[in-house]
Design an enzyme around this catalytic site. Structure first.
Site, PDB file in Angstrom:
ATOM      1  N   HIS A  93       0.810  -1.215   0.000  1.00  0.00           N
ATOM      2  CA  HIS A  93       0.000   0.000   0.000  1.00  0.00           C
ATOM      3  C   HIS A  93       0.845   1.266   0.000  1.00  0.00           C
ATOM      4  O   HIS A  93       0.383   2.347   0.371  1.00  0.00           O
ATOM      5  CB  HIS A  93      -1.013  -0.021   1.148  1.00  0.00           C
ATOM      6  CG  HIS A  93      -2.219  -0.824   0.780  1.00  0.00           C
ATOM      7  ND1 HIS A  93      -2.168  -2.183   0.586  1.00  0.00           N
ATOM      8  CD2 HIS A  93      -3.496  -0.475   0.514  1.00  0.00           C
ATOM      9  CE1 HIS A  93      -3.366  -2.621   0.235  1.00  0.00           C
ATOM     10  NE2 HIS A  93      -4.199  -1.603   0.186  1.00  0.00           N
ATOM     11  N   ASP A 156      -5.779   4.453   9.856  1.00  0.00           N
ATOM     12  CA  ASP A 156      -7.200   4.578   9.502  1.00  0.00           C
ATOM     13  C   ASP A 156      -7.697   3.351   8.753  1.00  0.00           C
ATOM     14  O   ASP A 156      -8.880   3.032   8.782  1.00  0.00           O
ATOM     15  CB  ASP A 156      -7.414   5.802   8.599  1.00  0.00           C
ATOM     16  CG  ASP A 156      -7.199   7.086   9.354  1.00  0.00           C
ATOM     17  OD1 ASP A 156      -7.098   7.046  10.589  1.00  0.00           O
ATOM     18  OD2 ASP A 156      -7.115   8.145   8.692  1.00  0.00           O
ATOM     19  N   GLU A 267      -9.467  13.391  14.870  1.00  0.00           N
ATOM     20  CA  GLU A 267      -8.983  13.678  13.512  1.00  0.00           C
ATOM     21  C   GLU A 267      -9.747  14.889  12.977  1.00  0.00           C
ATOM     22  O   GLU A 267     -10.468  15.559  13.730  1.00  0.00           O
ATOM     23  CB  GLU A 267      -9.175  12.461  12.581  1.00  0.00           C
ATOM     24  CG  GLU A 267      -8.205  11.318  12.886  1.00  0.00           C
ATOM     25  CD  GLU A 267      -8.002  10.363  11.723  1.00  0.00           C
ATOM     26  OE1 GLU A 267      -8.530  10.608  10.619  1.00  0.00           O
ATOM     27  OE2 GLU A 267      -7.294   9.347  11.922  1.00  0.00           O
TER      28      GLU A 267
END
Ligand code: FAD
Length: 523
Positions: A93, A156, A267
């Site tokens: 990723h 996340d 956040e």
């Protein structure tokens, strides 16, 4: 590829590997043992960024850390392999090919045994999990929840590998409270670039332990991590509040992170357009009665959203409803524009997976992702926000811009992770992580447009890393060693010394573009 050219590019061992059909075991003349090499796999030259596609010559799918050790010690010991590099690939990723190895060997870490063992602490110590470096965080969550436990610090998105995020930092809304994932590790098993298998911690082989944490895969391959756990809540109270003023937004975020006893997650994001209002979480749209006026008063205006969360252990002594109400009373959001939902802890942590499903259904997940992530000192965050907004076009921005505060003292300065260093001024305790998480839909943004977006990001990064703002990039791939030296600043010499100690031939993680491969004879 032309066979003669191919032969000129690979040494005899790699030729053997490349000629070997997938899944066939080879017994090499260099005593590599029965390593399970593949010619290539669908994923070995692919990552989430879809910007860099460097193909390896071979792929190893190891069944044990011992196989990784065998490969690296053989490469280190022989001058016949002096061009061969090795990249561990976790979940792939990365954005810029960091887990790729052009003409080298990619080790696909998901083939390692995935057993996870959970240890419940008592009076004598903390709870922890032992987990393989190639395991995904979602797997650790699922297993630890069976024991009523969970890691304290998250990213996340949970379909990332443990070794991959520990090689970077691992940041989310819990970082202000517990530090990044690299601050929540008790012990590692690492195979160094020399092939040594080392168990390390903050007290045992500590130089390797801290080098590997945030070390961009440069010093060794993490094959096991011991991750701190805490009691998992049953549910989470998840709140969103909206702002039309940036200073008020950041003041409230800083207020929330100053109350770690009450708040478990903070956040925030910029509401750039209708899309960013509704796409950022599936949990909220049906509740939203917020209709921002982006085009009001003759100019385009953006809004901001804070999201915070409170763990609900469903015990009588905690009333999350009351805590949330008290917090909201102290905040200065647009009156009446706050929303809350209560969801299971698992669904809260796994929230991006739901976004992923929606994007996949619209063929918008497997597209290029020109992302830019930066740590910005508190004193420069306003200027950085202006710089960013000057360089993006809010109306057609596809994706999300995250902004939220982190606290420096939650990061261990011995780790290899790089934070803003104050540029000669005093280092600030509060800094922000800003994530420009953009998708480039090929239907509307083809190759030239993608290059243009990357150029703009470089321009923003260049301006923001100048002393005036003093930001540092996170998850970046810098274009030259000189740029890396600037990035590491006063920690560059330590990083180089660690490389010389643990991977002196520069075999590991070539996709980061930090060190060249060197020859055994010249080391
Ligand atoms: P890979 O891309 O496979 O590898 C990354 C680097 O680590 C490479 O250099 C690789 O060689 C090296 N590496 C991989 N495994 C090992 C190992 N076992 N030992 C040593 N080196 C290794 N980051 C955050 O901090 N917070 C977030 O909230 C967050 N959200 C994300 C959401 C999405 C959708 C995506 C795509 C990324 C997100 N990231 C986030 C970034 C993510 O943490 C990094 O991209 C991380 O590298 C991904 O892990 P991976 O397993 O895919 O690593």
């Amino acid at each position: 590829m032309d066979f003669a050219l191919f032969c000129s590019r690979v040494d005899i061992l790699l030729l053997l590997i490349a000629l070997c059909s997938p899944c066939k075991f080879i017994q090499s003349p260099m005593d590599f043992g029965p390593l399970n090499f593949h010619q290539t796999t669908n994923t070995s030259s692919l990552d989430f960024g879809r910007i860099v596609f460097d193909s390896p010559t071979a792929v190893l799918r190891p069944h044990s850390p011992r196989e990784i050790s065998l490969l690296l010690s053989s490469l280190s010991a022989s001058s016949s392999f002096n061009k061969v590099t090795v990249a561990a690939r976790g979940a792939g990723h990365s954005i810029h090919g960091q887990a790729q190895a052009l003409d080298g060997i990619v080790i696909e870490m998901d083939s390692l045994p995935s057993a996870i063992s959970i240890h419940r602490g008592g009076e004598s110590g903390s709870s922890y999990a032992d987990v393989g470096g190639g395991a995904l965080w979602i797997e650790l969550l699922r297993e630890s929840l069976k024991f009523g436990l969970a890691p304290r610090s998250w990213t996340d998105y949970l379909y990332l590998s443990v070794g991959g995020t520990l090689s970077n930092g691992g940041i989310s809304g819990q970082t202000f409270k517990h530090g990044p994932q690299i601050s929540n590790v008790l012990q590692l098993d690492v195979v160094t670039g020399k092939g040594e298998q080392v168990t390390c911690s903050s007290t045992e082989s500590s130089e390797l332990f801290f080098a590997a944490l945030g070390g961009l895969g440069q010093f060794g391959i993490i094959t096991r991590a011991r991750i701190l756990l805490q009691d998992a809540p049953q549910k989470v109270k998840w709140v969103r509040a909206f702002y039309d003023d940036f200073e008020t937004f950041t003041e409230d975020q800083e207020l929330l992170v100053s109350m770690p006893d009450a708040v478990d997650y903070v956040e925030g994001f910029i509401v750039l357009n209708e899309h960013s209002l509704h796409s950022s979480s599936v949990a909220f749209p049906s509740h939203l009665r917020f209709t921002p006026e982006f085009h009001g008063k003759g100019r385009y205006r953006v809004y901001y959203c804070i999201e915070f969360a409170i763990h609900d252990h469903q015990v009588e002594s905690t009333d999350v409803e009351r805590v949330a109400t008290q917090l909201l009373r102290k905040m200065s959001h647009i009156p009446s524009h706050f929303y809350s939902v209560e969801v299971s802890y698992f669904d809260f942590l796994n929230r991006v997976r739901m976004e992923e499903a929606i994007l996949r259904s619209r063929a918008l997940w497997e597209v290029p992702h020109p992302w830019l992530n930066m740590f910005v000192p508190k004193s420069g965050i306003g200027e950085f926000k202006d710089l960013l907004l000057d360089n993006i076009s809010p109306t057609d921005f596809g994706g999300l811009v995250l902004i939220y505060p982190l606290l420096r003292d939650k990061w261990d300065a011995n780790s290899s992770a790089v934070l803003p260093d104050g540029g000669g001024r005093a280092e600030e305790q509060v800094m922000y992580i800003v994530g420009v998480l953009r998708s480039a839909n090929p239907a509307t943004c083809a190759a030239q447009c993608l290059q243009d977006l990357l150029r703009r990001h470089r321009r923003v990064a260049q301006a923001a890393t100048a002393p005036r703002i003093g930001a540092k990039q996170y998850l970046a791939r810098h274009p030259s060693q000189g740029h890396w030296q600037d990035h590491f600043g006063r920690h560059w010499d330590r990083f180089v010394a660690r490389k010389a100690q643990f991977d002196p031939l520069g075999i590991l993680a070539p996709g980061q573009g930090i060190f060249p491969r060197t020859h055994a004879s010249s080391s």
